[in-house]
Every structure is written in C-alpha cells, then in structure tokens.
Design an enzyme around this catalytic site. Structure first.
Site, PDB file in Angstrom:
ATOM      1  N   THR B  24      45.983  35.332  31.866  1.00  0.00           N
ATOM      2  CA  THR B  24      44.740  35.170  31.104  1.00  0.00           C
ATOM      3  C   THR B  24      45.080  34.618  29.726  1.00  0.00           C
ATOM      4  OG1 THR B  24      42.595  36.190  30.666  1.00  0.00           O
ATOM      5  CG2 THR B  24      44.516  37.518  30.095  1.00  0.00           C
ATOM      6  N   CYS B  30      39.286  40.064  22.515  1.00  0.00           N
ATOM      7  CA  CYS B  30      39.214  40.615  23.875  1.00  0.00           C
ATOM      8  C   CYS B  30      40.504  41.386  24.186  1.00  0.00           C
ATOM      9  CB  CYS B  30      39.071  39.506  24.908  1.00  0.00           C
ATOM     10  SG  CYS B  30      37.596  38.504  24.723  1.00  0.00           S
ATOM     11  N   HIS B  47      40.122  41.037  31.897  1.00  0.00           N
ATOM     12  CA  HIS B  47      39.951  40.469  30.559  1.00  0.00           C
ATOM     13  C   HIS B  47      38.591  40.942  30.027  1.00  0.00           C
ATOM     14  CE1 HIS B  47      40.328  36.551  27.953  1.00  0.00           C
ATOM     15  NE2 HIS B  47      39.422  37.339  27.401  1.00  0.00           N
TER      16      HIS B  47
END
Lengths: 296, 165
Positions: B24, B30, B47
């Site tokens: 990711t 995040c 995520h």
C-alpha cells in the site's frame, strides 16, 4: 554557486518558462469571476484547436464510457464541467512543469500533478466551509496552480532532499519552505508567484500561490481564499498525495479558524469527499481508477 | 518474481500465497494494519483512512475498510473465512501498524493520524490483538509492503529509503 548566484539563476529560469496561451489565460481569468456561464467557456475553448482536441479526447476516453462519440465542443464542455476543462487546459499549458520528474523533491514524474489535482478538489470542497463566501471554481484553480513554482525550483534543489530532511529532523528549519529559502534565496511559493505574474494570471491567483504556506501574510480581503488553499494543500498531503520529500513538512496555521469553520467530523467528511472525487477525476487523467503509486 | 497485490485507500487484502507481496502506497495520516497469522501462514493488510464510520454510514457497505471501527472487523472476517479451520484468530496472530503521520503544528481537528492510531488500538486491544510493533506518527508519508511467504514488512519514504519493522 552560492545562494545569491542560485537566486539569480532561479529568477532567470522563471523568466525562461514559456508563456501560456491566451485561451488558457482567459480561461483562468474567467474561473475567477463570480458570474460566468458554460457558454463563455465554450467560446474561449473553441478558438484553440489544441485545447479543443484534448477536451474531445478526454470526453471520449474510456473513463467516461459514453455510448455515443461526442463530436461537439459545446457538448463536451457541458459534460465535463468547468473544473475539468480548466484542469485539462492547465495540464496542456504547463505540462512540462507539472509532469516532469522532480529530483529536487525526490518525486517521480506525475507526482506534482497528482498533488495539485488533489489540492484543487480539496480546495473546492473546503471553500464550502469558508465563513465568508469563497468562489469554489476559483479555489479549484488556485489549488491546481499553488505549487507551480516547484517545477522551476526543483532543478536547483537536486541532491538536497535528504539533507533537508535531516536538517528538519534536527529542527534547523521551521518548515520545508524555510529550507528552500536558505538554499535558494526564495521558496517554491515565491517562484510560483513570480511565474504567475509573468503569465499575467488574474489578481487573486498570484497571492494564493505566494502565501499558501504563509496565509497570514495575504491581503485581508483574500485571506478566506488563501486559507482555503493552505488547508487544501495540507489535506492532500495528509491523504498521502504530497509531492515527494516535502510531504507533511509544512506548518499548519491554526488561524484558519477565523476564516474556515471545520469541526473534526467535517474535516473527516471533507477528506472522504476529496478521496471519492479524486478517484473519479484521476480516472480521466490516468485512464483508470487510480491505483498507481501516489508517491513512492 | 513475486506477485504484488496493491491495496488502495479504504481497501484490504488477505493472502495465503507465499509468492505474493501486499503493498500500500503513501499512507500520510492513514494507517496500515498488518495481520500475520502464523499458524495458517495467512497475511492481511488494511489501509484505514479515518477513525469512525459514523460520518458516512453509506460508504461502509462499499468500503468498510475506510474506517477503523468497521475495517478491522471486515478484514478479520475475511481472514477467518480464508484461514479455516475455525478457532481463535487471536491465537498466533501478530499485529503491526504503520502510518498515522501528522501535520506540523497541528491542532485537535487536523490530528487525524493520531486519532486513527488510537481508534485502531481501542478496537484491537479487546480482541487480544494489540500491535506488537508500531511505526507511527512523525511527519513522513510511509509506503508499506509485506511478503506473505516470510512475513517481512518493509516501509519506505522518499527521503528515508527502506527499513523493516
């Protein structure tokens, strides 16, 4: 080169950037006016063959999945909407600055354009939270252009990203822009400002570009707009779409609260809205819903 | 060459394929939560973008992984489905988290990175899955990749290169 020589070289490089076409300049000007219609946009676009071709190409691209081919520019502009048209115009006009690999920011080609596009989308949404009215279309355009200067200063910042990062960790600079000023005598915001003056961009744009990291220094009347861009830039960086080495390396000016009303939940909703809109628009520019590296 | 599965914002992936890498990009505020279930050699990565789904319940159906409060349950459900026979997933589960960067000079409103990390821990602790390793906070945007076969987790950022957690 010492700092003074570098500053002279950067300022010369700004002067050497090709000018934008009169159609693009007029389009940017129009987006800043509070009352204008789609017909005026069409009138500008249809006299610029390259821009017309690009807009038709985008509207007929797979991302829009139309059943029938669109041949008329009127139809294409009304389908895409003003923001997309301005975005396409800017990517055409300043593609060289937006799209190139930025070694000075350890950023791959396309990273700056992604960051600018995300900032533009965020700016339009945040404009809706301004305490006094901020034109959403103008905010979008300012968001798109706010980091224009990076395309110029990057060439003079090669081999600096790691050194700046280390200096930032040692708290030698308050933010990344200060580090740029220490090296070059000016930062990317000022470089973008100078370029926007050369391009004769309409009045609010140069200020929004110049003060997006120092919104408190903008003219009082423009502060709602400039703080909107300031926050939009930060929202884009928080969402992982910074330019490169400088991502999240700028200060938040909390005086925004006087100009923009945002609770924690509202900010979360803004981030969600930005993400959804960005994945739609990114599909138009990159051919499919974004899953490519945003910045590695 | 290893196959790479990319996880976008609000998405998650679960794999038992030892040849696979789950990756990711650019986490910003995040947070990536990585689940390594040793007994079944199953790896999951999610995520997460925001702490609470209450701001937009309609998104939850399409993308539960977007929020800490709905995402963890969604990925664990998928892991349980894949890592059968049933049993306590917590047993033999190693959890690591990365991301949750912050803006410099932030205020409470813009503190989303920190709030994400806290929200995730509050959900993970009662499940007996508190993170054993965390690489969170600071002002850097992290990219994460996990090799399913080895469980090796590599983080990277534009200026810091690569490092393992």
């Amino acid at each position: 080169m010492n700092r003074q020589e570098k500053e002279i070289a950067v300022r010369q490089a700004i002067k050497n950037v090709p000018l934008i076409s009169s159609a693009v300049a007029r389009l940017l000007e129009l987006s800043g006016e509070s009352e204008h219609g789609i017909a005026e946009i069409v009138n500008i676009v249809k006299y610029d063959a390259v821009l017309t071709a690009q807009i038709l190409k985008v509207v007929n691209s797979a991302a829009f999945a139309r059943k029938a081919e669109v041949y008329s520019i009127d139809h294409a502009v009304s389908l895409l909407g003003e923001d997309m048209v301005v975005g396409i115009a800017m990517s055409e006009a300043a593609g060289l600055l937006f799209d190139k690999k930025l070694e000075g920011y350890a950023a791959e080609a396309g990273s700056l354009w992604r960051h600018d596009l995300k900032t533009a989308i965020a700016a339009k949404i945040i404009a809706g939270h301004a305490r006094t009215e901020v034109n959403g279309d103008l905010a979008f355009t300012c968001g798109l252009l706010h980091d224009l200067g990076k395309g110029v200063v990057s060439d003079f910042l090669k081999k600096t990203p790691q050194k700046i990062q280390q200096a930032m960790e040692q708290k030698k600079f308050p933010d990344y822009a200060a580090a740029e000023r220490a090296i070059l005598g000016l930062d990317h915001a000022e470089a973008g400002y100078e370029l926007s003056l050369n391009w004769n961009l309409p009045a609010p744009l140069p200020q929004a570009i110049r003060f997006h990291h120092q919104p408190a220094l903008a003219d009082e009347a423009l502060k709602p707009l400039v703080y909107t861009i300031h926050l939009a830039d930060i929202v884009a960086m928080m969402s992982g779409v910074g330019t490169g080495s400088d991502a999240l390396q700028y200060l938040l000016d909390t005086a925004y609260e006087s100009y923009i009303a945002l609770s924690s939940d509202e900010l979360a909703a803004v981030m969600l809205g930005v993400e959804q809109e960005y994945s739609k628009v990114a599909g138009v520019f990159w051919g499919k819903e974004e899953e490519a590296p945003e910045c590695a | 060459m290893a196959k790479t599965k990319i996880v976008g914002v609000g998405e998650f992936a679960v794999s038992k394929d030892p040849e696979e890498v789950i990756k990711t990009f650019a986490l910003g505020s995040c947070v990536a939560v990585i689940f390594l279930h040793k007994p079944t050699r199953t790896v999951g990565l999610i995520h997460v973008a925001l702490p609470e789904s209450s701001i937009s319940p309609e998104i939850v159906r399409d993308r539960p992984g977007y929020f800490a409060d709905t995402g963890i349950h969604a990925i664990l459900q998928k892991m349980a489905a894949i890592a059968m026979p049933p049993g306590s997933l917590a047993q033999g589960m190693v959890v690591k988290i990365a991301g949750g960067a912050n803006v410099m000079d932030t205020n409470n409103t813009f503190n989303i990175g920190k709030r994400n990390v806290l929200a995730l821990k509050k959900i993970l602790w009662p499940l007996g899955m508190g993170p054993v390793t965390e690489d969170v906070g600071g002002n850097i945007s992290r990219t994460v990749s996990v090799s399913v076969g080895t469980g090796k987790i590599v983080l990277s950022s534009p200026t810091k290169g690569e490092w393992e957690i």
